[in-house]
Scaffold this motif. Structure first.
Motif, PDB file in Angstrom:
ATOM      1  N   LEU A 127      -4.990   2.805 -14.791  1.00  0.00           N
ATOM      2  CA  LEU A 127      -4.960   1.452 -14.249  1.00  0.00           C
ATOM      3  C   LEU A 127      -3.571   0.838 -14.341  1.00  0.00           C
ATOM      4  CD1 LEU A 127      -6.789  -0.716 -12.998  1.00  0.00           C
ATOM      5  CD2 LEU A 127      -7.302  -1.505 -15.310  1.00  0.00           C
TER       6      LEU A 127
ATOM      7  N   VAL B  17       3.440   1.401  -6.758  1.00  0.00           N
ATOM      8  CA  VAL B  17       2.851   2.105  -7.901  1.00  0.00           C
ATOM      9  C   VAL B  17       3.910   2.207  -8.999  1.00  0.00           C
ATOM     10  CG1 VAL B  17       1.826   4.265  -8.712  1.00  0.00           C
ATOM     11  CG2 VAL B  17       1.311   3.403  -6.420  1.00  0.00           C
TER      12      VAL B  17
ATOM     13  N   THR C 217       0.823  -1.212   0.000  1.00  0.00           N
ATOM     14  CA  THR C 217       0.000   0.000   0.000  1.00  0.00           C
ATOM     15  C   THR C 217       0.859   1.265   0.000  1.00  0.00           C
ATOM     16  OG1 THR C 217      -0.179  -0.196   2.415  1.00  0.00           O
ATOM     17  CG2 THR C 217      -1.988  -1.085   1.107  1.00  0.00           C
TER      18      THR C 217
ATOM     19  N   ARG D 250      -1.076   0.494 -11.420  1.00  0.00           N
ATOM     20  CA  ARG D 250      -1.270  -0.494 -10.361  1.00  0.00           C
ATOM     21  C   ARG D 250      -0.536  -1.811 -10.635  1.00  0.00           C
ATOM     22  NH1 ARG D 250      -4.898   0.632  -6.510  1.00  0.00           N
ATOM     23  NH2 ARG D 250      -6.583   2.133  -6.896  1.00  0.00           N
TER      24      ARG D 250
ATOM     25  N   ILE E  99      -9.918  -4.849  -7.233  1.00  0.00           N
ATOM     26  CA  ILE E  99      -9.218  -3.570  -7.368  1.00  0.00           C
ATOM     27  C   ILE E  99      -9.479  -2.966  -8.739  1.00  0.00           C
ATOM     28  CG2 ILE E  99      -6.919  -2.529  -7.488  1.00  0.00           C
ATOM     29  CD1 ILE E  99      -6.087  -4.574  -5.301  1.00  0.00           C
TER      30      ILE E  99
ATOM     31  N   GLN F 148       1.620  -3.492  -7.799  1.00  0.00           N
ATOM     32  CA  GLN F 148       0.800  -3.958  -6.684  1.00  0.00           C
ATOM     33  C   GLN F 148       0.069  -5.244  -7.038  1.00  0.00           C
ATOM     34  OE1 GLN F 148      -3.085  -2.111  -5.868  1.00  0.00           O
ATOM     35  NE2 GLN F 148      -2.329  -1.616  -3.811  1.00  0.00           N
ATOM     36  N   LEU F 149      -0.509  -5.302  -8.234  1.00  0.00           N
ATOM     37  CA  LEU F 149      -1.284  -6.472  -8.630  1.00  0.00           C
ATOM     38  C   LEU F 149      -0.386  -7.685  -8.860  1.00  0.00           C
ATOM     39  CD1 LEU F 149      -3.942  -4.884 -11.020  1.00  0.00           C
ATOM     40  CD2 LEU F 149      -4.064  -5.275  -8.556  1.00  0.00           C
TER      41      LEU F 149
ATOM     42  N   ASP G 211     -11.753   0.610  -9.853  1.00  0.00           N
ATOM     43  CA  ASP G 211     -11.291   1.671 -10.748  1.00  0.00           C
ATOM     44  C   ASP G 211     -12.254   1.853 -11.916  1.00  0.00           C
ATOM     45  OD1 ASP G 211      -9.131   2.208  -9.196  1.00  0.00           O
ATOM     46  OD2 ASP G 211      -7.622   1.422 -10.561  1.00  0.00           O
TER      47      ASP G 211
END
Length: 465
Positions: free
Chosen positions: A410, A210, A205, A413, A397, A416-417, A401
């Motif tokens: 998008l 990012v 987080t 991200r 997630i 993170q994904l 969005d």
């Protein structure tokens, strides 16, 4: 099995009319989908007049929101008690078991909270956002209260909510909600796979999760541009070309209209106007709006899977393959906002078949996790529930969005994904190192490409003539 209204009607206390309407909405929506339930059916189910309905609620959506809040309390109330009353170390198991048992006991409430609510209007979006914000805040509060010597659970709370929703929704659709309590230990093993050393900063987080530089690749879009309108009169074009052009125009128009107006408010008249075809042409291809929606939902599926598979096998190792696959998936979603909104958001308003297809689309991506179970010795014993949880977490997630219209960013991200996808198999700490390495490699390639472009543009032009 008697309905809740029938069970309660046996009590000596007279039911309130408002309560009966709420319960009718819960029961009828769980069976047919709330958009297909009429006010007349709600009044008949509750045993009240339409005058009484409008004395209690302004419209059907207000009743739906009231039903959602009632169901959310039934589902999350027992879980909330576990969060505040249990021993800290036992809270995850107690809370998850309490929620799964509540859903097994009251599957209609579970369906409203985890499935039907996703297809509501703006007031439902606000109610659902508020409910899950409070749920996620409680989970975050629990994580903050963990002892300093406790392992750090490094996973976004939204990902946990998405994993739970996907698992619960699948069991509700299969009418196997009674199996949910038996999944508690497997769910906790998935959650524990994101554990890192005590006191570690939560990477998932942080700004490090990012993507600072978004690389661009020439990725074909799954949905072509709207075909040109066919010339009027006799044009001599092949019949198959005419059919294909009309059908494609209608499918893309369906996506555009539902993104702008919502499925419930979209009309066939709006679709044919956008597609620039006559209304009789629409009915030559589709029996009604729902069939057109379902066809539009399915239209790009095979192309998306093919492109993702091609990208997947271009990676050197499994973590790199997951990076490439998810990168292409995010690019395809962002490149086609209308069809993506239809598949990720409006599908929950279009009835049980559209919801079933949406859940199956999410589940189809679990195939890319299979190689992860062979990544290291520790991952071989992970429950297959991990794949379902990861797919649900990622699509939650992405869906959020899409719902807020933020698909253009998008791609940021991606780190993170990818971390959410690979951490259970590689270990959370190694996953961070792998993702950081892939980020750095991508940034270096992008920078080298830019320098090469600048150098090329500055090269002198020699005239040999």
């Amino acid at each position: 099995m008697r309905t809740a209204i029938e069970r309660a009607a046996r009590r000596p206390v007279k039911l309130g009319q408002r309560w009966r309407l709420i319960q009718a909405m819960i029961e009828l929506s769980a069976k047919a989908g709330h958009n297909d339930v009429s006010i007349a059916e709600l009044c008949a189910g509750a045993g009240v007049s339409s005058m009484t309905f409008y004395a209690e609620f302004a419209d059907k959506e207000e009743l739906f929101v009231a039903a959602y809040r009632s169901c959310a309390e039934r589902v999350f109330g027992p879980m909330r008690a576990a969060l505040f009353d249990g021993e800290l170390a036992q809270v995850p198991a107690l809370a998850l078991r309490a929620m799964f048992e509540a859903i097994a006991e009251d599957p209609e409430a579970g369906r409203i909270v985890f499935v039907e609510a996703l297809g509501g209007g703006q007031r439902m979006v606000a109610a659902r956002s508020d409910t899950f914000a409070r749920f996620e805040a409680r989970v975050a509060q629990y994580l903050e209260q963990a002892p300093k010597d406790a392992l750090t659970l490094d996973v976004p709370v939204a990902a946990v909510a998405g994993a739970l929703r996907h698992i619960v929704a699948r069991h509700l659709r299969r009418r196997s909600e009674d199996e949910l309590p038996a999944l508690v230990d497997k769910g906790l093993r998935w959650l524990a796979s994101y554990a890192r050393a005590p006191g570690a900063e939560r990477w998932s987080t942080s700004d490090r999760a990012v993507r600072g530089v978004v690389a661009t690749h020439p990725v074909p879009t799954p949905v072509p541009a709207m075909p040109e309108r066919l010339p009027p009169g006799r044009h001599g074009l092949p019949p198959a070309l005419v059919v294909r052009s009309q059908r494609t125009r209608i499918l893309l128009a369906t996506a555009q209209v539902t993104m702008e107006s919502g499925y419930a408010a979209a009309r066939v008249e709006d679709i044919v106007a956008r597609a620039k075809v006559a209304k009789p042409v629409f009915y030559e291809h589709f029996s009604d709006k729902r069939q057109a929606f379902l066809e539009a939902q399915q239209y790009p599926t095979q192309f998306v899977l093919d492109r993702c598979a091609l990208a997947y096998f271009s990676g050197a190792g499994w973590p790199q393959r997951m990076w490439r696959m998810l990168e292409v998936l995010l690019e395809l979603i962002a490149a086609n906002p209308a069809i993506s909104h239809l598949r990720l958001v409006e599908c929950y308003s279009a009835g049980p078949e559209a919801i079933r297809r949406a859940e199956e689309i999410t589940r189809s991506f679990t195939i890319f996790m299979e190689e992860g179970y062979l990544y290291r010795e520790q991952s071989r014993g992970l429950p297959r529930l991990c794949s379902q949880a990861i797919a649900g977490a990622i699509f939650e997630i992405v869906q959020r969005d899409a719902e807020t219209g933020e698909l253009a960013t998008l791609g940021a991200r991606l780190p993170q994904l990818v971390y959410i996808a690979i951490a259970p198999f590689t270990g959370a700490q190694e996953a961070i190192g792998l993702v950081e390495g892939m980020k750095a490699s991508e940034a270096a390639r992008t920078q080298a490409g830019r320098q090469g472009s600048r150098a090329g543009s500055k090269s002198p032009v020699h005239d040999d003539h």
